[in-house]
Enzyme design. Structure first.
Site, PDB file in Angstrom:
ATOM      1  N   ARG A  89       0.592  -1.231  -0.054  1.00 65.12           N
ATOM      2  CA  ARG A  89       0.039   0.199   0.034  1.00 65.12           C
ATOM      3  C   ARG A  89       0.727   1.382   0.004  1.00 65.12           C
ATOM      4  NH1 ARG A  89      -2.283  -3.840  -1.094  1.00 65.12           N
ATOM      5  NH2 ARG A  89      -4.131  -4.630  -0.469  1.00 65.12           N
ATOM      6  N   SER A 134     -12.211  -0.279   2.767  1.00 59.46           N
ATOM      7  CA  SER A 134     -11.529  -0.491   4.167  1.00 59.46           C
ATOM      8  C   SER A 134     -10.856   0.673   4.768  1.00 59.46           C
ATOM      9  CB  SER A 134     -10.311  -1.549   3.927  1.00 59.46           C
ATOM     10  OG  SER A 134     -10.896  -3.083   3.394  1.00 59.46           O
ATOM     11  N   GLU A 191      -5.964   3.955   5.964  1.00 61.89           N
ATOM     12  CA  GLU A 191      -5.681   4.033   4.508  1.00 61.89           C
ATOM     13  C   GLU A 191      -6.736   5.451   4.013  1.00 61.89           C
ATOM     14  OE1 GLU A 191      -6.438   0.734   2.077  1.00 61.89           O
ATOM     15  OE2 GLU A 191      -6.363  -0.800   3.503  1.00 61.89           O
TER      16      GLU A 191
END
Length: 318
Positions: free
Chosen positions: A177, A227, A297
């Site tokens: 990520r 998410s 995130e």
């Protein structure tokens, strides 16, 4: 991504026709919350994008980019500077060798179906990623053990001087990520990917299986950003949150989803501040129980009052 482009030109320079003032961003995010952009552009061509960026440079405005608005939380107070939404920059080109090019605003989900229909393997996992190519390249989006970096050939950007450049995976420092694109004032305009030709029926079936798994295990009946936290391997963020007893926990109109604890829902006319506070609360409670700080995130635009220890300074692109 946010970049401030300085200039000696007067701030009285008129904006191009593609730039509007004080446009609500709530409808441009999957959370359906947030205030107005001071200036907003929804470019329909590369020329529109170039004009908007040049105008921002001329008047010294900070510029930030959004795509489909997933993994994005916009402050109730709005966002200063120029916000550019790339979702109409969605051109694609398919070649004969399993390779394709897509503009920054192209939908990852739609591309996953398109390449599966061609019998190309390597993007089955992407059917559940609710974002754009620009966001996927920047954050190294992934699922089911695969990620964007696995098939990336090159990425096209505009650098700080608005010069076109082509970068390659070994220049992007890809990790889980993460890419260097999150730290530089570079604007992704498109990317090229290499897939493998295979059995069309099998690839379609695998793509549909991933699609059904995503929708059967995650909540899609209320607005969310997908998410909220990265998985702190080897544990899953959702498992940690669930074991902390936070499923269903609510602040204002924001709620930790019952179906999947790594989702926060806009369950009842939430404000962005409700969601921000709930992110901070979840992080603190998980840390108190497990001594693990969950890393959001969610990309945050605009200013929020500090509540707890919600480290959004390292959030990633939508």
């Amino acid at each position: 991504m946010s970049t401030s482009l300085s200039s000696s030109h007067s701030s009285t320079v008129l904006p191009p026709a593609c730039v509007q003032s004080h446009v609500s961003l709530a409808s441009y995010t999957t959370f359906r919350v947030g205030g107005a952009a001071e200036w907003f552009c929804l470019p329909e061509s590369a020329d529109d994008l170039q004009m908007a960026l040049q105008w921002a440079a001329d008047v010294g405005l900070a510029t930030q980019f959004i795509g489909l608005g997933s993994n994005l939380l916009v402050s109730d107070r709005g966002v200063p500077g120029l916000t550019i939404c790339t979702r109409k920059l969605r051109a694609t080109k398919f070649f004969d060798n399993g390779q394709f090019w897509a503009a920054a605003g192209a939908s990852v989900v739609k591309l996953s179906h398109a390449v599966a229909d061609r019998g190309w393997s390597g993007w089955e996992w992407a059917v559940g990623v609710p974002g754009t190519v620009g966001g996927a390249v920047t954050m190294n989006a992934g699922a089911h053990g695969s990620s964007t970096a696995d098939s990336l050939v090159s990425v096209e950007i505009l650098d700080e001087q608005l010069q076109h450049r082509t970068l390659y995976p070994d220049e992007l420092n890809y990790d889980y990520r993460y890419s260097i694109l999150q730290e530089r004032n570079w604007i992704v305009t498109g990317a090229t990917f290499q897939l493998q030709e295979g059995d069309r029926d099998r690839i379609r079936q695998q793509t549909q299986a991933f699609w059904h798994k995503r929708h059967s295990t995650q909540p899609y009946d209320m607005p969310s950003c997908g998410s909220v936290f990265r998985n702190p391997h080897p544990k899953a963020a959702g498992w940690l949150i669930e074991q902390t007893g936070l499923k269903g926990y609510q602040i204002g109109g924001a709620q930790v989803a019952q179906k999947h604890a790594n989702f926060i829902l806009n369950s009842d006319r939430a404000r962005a501040s409700d969601i921000h506070q709930l992110i901070a609360h979840v992080r603190q409670q998980v840390f108190d129980r497990w001594s693990i700080w969950l890393h959001p995130e969610v990309r945050v635009l605009g200013e929020f009052e500090v509540s707890g220890d919600c480290d959004t300074s390292m959030a990633i692109a939508d």
